[in-house]
Design an enzyme around this catalytic site. Structure first.
Site, PDB file in Angstrom:
ATOM      1  N   ASP A  43      36.516  54.463  52.324  1.00 19.49           N
ATOM      2  CA  ASP A  43      37.694  55.325  52.199  1.00 19.49           C
ATOM      3  C   ASP A  43      38.393  55.115  50.859  1.00 19.49           C
ATOM      4  OD1 ASP A  43      38.774  52.845  52.752  1.00 19.49           O
ATOM      5  OD2 ASP A  43      39.909  53.482  54.515  1.00 19.49           O
ATOM      6  N   SER A  44      37.872  54.195  50.046  1.00 18.65           N
ATOM      7  CA  SER A  44      38.336  54.031  48.669  1.00 18.65           C
ATOM      8  C   SER A  44      38.127  55.303  47.859  1.00 18.65           C
ATOM      9  CB  SER A  44      37.594  52.868  48.000  1.00 18.65           C
ATOM     10  OG  SER A  44      36.190  52.985  48.181  1.00 18.65           O
ATOM     11  N   ASP A  82      33.096  54.247  56.580  1.00 14.96           N
ATOM     12  CA  ASP A  82      34.423  53.751  56.927  1.00 14.96           C
ATOM     13  C   ASP A  82      35.094  54.652  57.961  1.00 14.96           C
ATOM     14  OD1 ASP A  82      35.113  51.353  55.761  1.00 14.96           O
ATOM     15  OD2 ASP A  82      35.972  52.236  53.963  1.00 14.96           O
ATOM     16  N   LYS A 111      32.567  51.218  59.936  1.00 19.12           N
ATOM     17  CA  LYS A 111      33.329  50.013  59.593  1.00 19.12           C
ATOM     18  C   LYS A 111      34.785  50.203  59.968  1.00 19.12           C
ATOM     19  CE  LYS A 111      34.389  48.857  55.240  1.00 19.12           C
ATOM     20  NZ  LYS A 111      35.878  48.744  55.302  1.00 19.12           N
ATOM     21  N   GLU A 113      38.708  48.084  60.057  1.00 12.26           N
ATOM     22  CA  GLU A 113      39.478  46.952  59.540  1.00 12.26           C
ATOM     23  C   GLU A 113      40.224  46.250  60.665  1.00 12.26           C
ATOM     24  OE1 GLU A 113      42.056  48.032  56.337  1.00 12.26           O
ATOM     25  OE2 GLU A 113      40.464  48.965  55.153  1.00 12.26           O
ATOM     26  N   GLU A 180      37.542  40.465  52.472  1.00 10.30           N
ATOM     27  CA  GLU A 180      38.109  40.941  51.207  1.00 10.30           C
ATOM     28  C   GLU A 180      39.343  40.152  50.807  1.00 10.30           C
ATOM     29  OE1 GLU A 180      39.759  45.040  49.040  1.00 10.30           O
ATOM     30  OE2 GLU A 180      38.948  45.125  51.071  1.00 10.30           O
TER      31      GLU A 180
END
Length: 262
Positions: A43-44, A82, A111, A113, A180
């Site tokens: 999602d960056s 993501d 993925k 978080e 991270e």
């Protein structure tokens, strides 16, 4: 290079380092597939492609669009997509959105978080046939709640919490874990505490592999360069030089000459 599977990825624990890199389109995915073990549709893209200050406004529709593009460009590479902010707040929404990824793209995994607080969500997805990559430590989707991007693992309490997070995500059924923005010595302890591969980003070299945002790694994203990013080329300067040369040749009528004319 033969496409990895969940099984062969797990076998890389404490063995050959895993190379992961972000990709958002077919063009770059095709270029990366010879070197990358895993492509992460991160999602960056909301920042490097969308020009936004963080990842939070990314939508499922955007992620599905980009995941499809990446899978088309690198059909023989393992692809993780993501799950964007707000799409896995509870088990029902998490499963519905993860099913969208599987139904609407060829992506191999999703993925999410979060640590121990997300373990039940991870377990629910895994129990329903979704392969999950975890993500602990600095969580970009929590940047506003935490007041910025803050390095983790600076105290023994934080170190133990990260180890607990990793173990909870592993026990929930995740096959791999991204860590991270964590102090290198702590990330090494985290990696040693679980049986699944741990992929670092800004977390030192004592883990099972590395991931970088490709626009950072290639020097294409100019607004900000994180301390942990090594730029393997000055992509922005190279692109600007090429475009300036094109501009000059167009204005001077040098291009196109007889070699580029029917």
């Amino acid at each position: 290079m033969k496409k990895l599977t969940i099984g062969t990825i797990k076998q890389r624990k404490n063995d050959k380092a895993i190379v992961m890199i972000t990709a958002y389109d077919a063009l770059f995915a095709r270029l990366f597939q010879e070197s990358a073990d895993i492509l992460l549709v991160g999602d960056s893209l909301n920042m490097s492609f969308g020009g936004n200050l963080d990842t939070l406004s990314t939508t499922m529709d955007q992620m599905i669009y980009h995941a499809n593009a990446v899978c088309k460009g690198a059909p023989d590479t393992f692809v993780i997509c993501d799950m964007p902010f707000g799409t896995y707040n509870d088990q029902s929404s998490a499963l519905a959105n993860a099913i969208r990824v599987y139904r609407e793209t060829p992506a191999d995994a999703v993925k999410i978080e979060g640590g121990a607080d997300k373990a039940l969500l991870v377990k629910h997805l895994v129990n329903n046939g979704i392969a999950v990559c975890g993500h602990i430590g600095l969580l970009p989707q929590s940047v506003r709640a935490e007041g910025g991007y803050k390095v983790k693992g600076k105290s023994e309490e934080e170190a133990l919490s990260l180890i607990a997070d990793a173990q909870a995500i592993e026990n929930a059924g995740a096959f791999i874990l991204v860590i991270e923005g964590v102090k290198a010595d702590v990330a090494s302890r985290v990696a040693a505490s679980v049986r699944i591969p741990v992929i670092g980003i800004g977390a030192g070299n004592g883990v099972d592999g590395q991931v970088l945002v490709f626009s950072d790694m290639l020097g294409l994203y100019e607004p900000f360069v994180p301390k942990f990013v090594k730029q393997y080329m000055n992509g922005a300067a190279a692109v600007k030089h090429a475009v300036a040369e094109y501009k000059s040749e167009v204005q001077s009528k040098v291009f196109p000459d007889e070699h580029y004319t029917y």
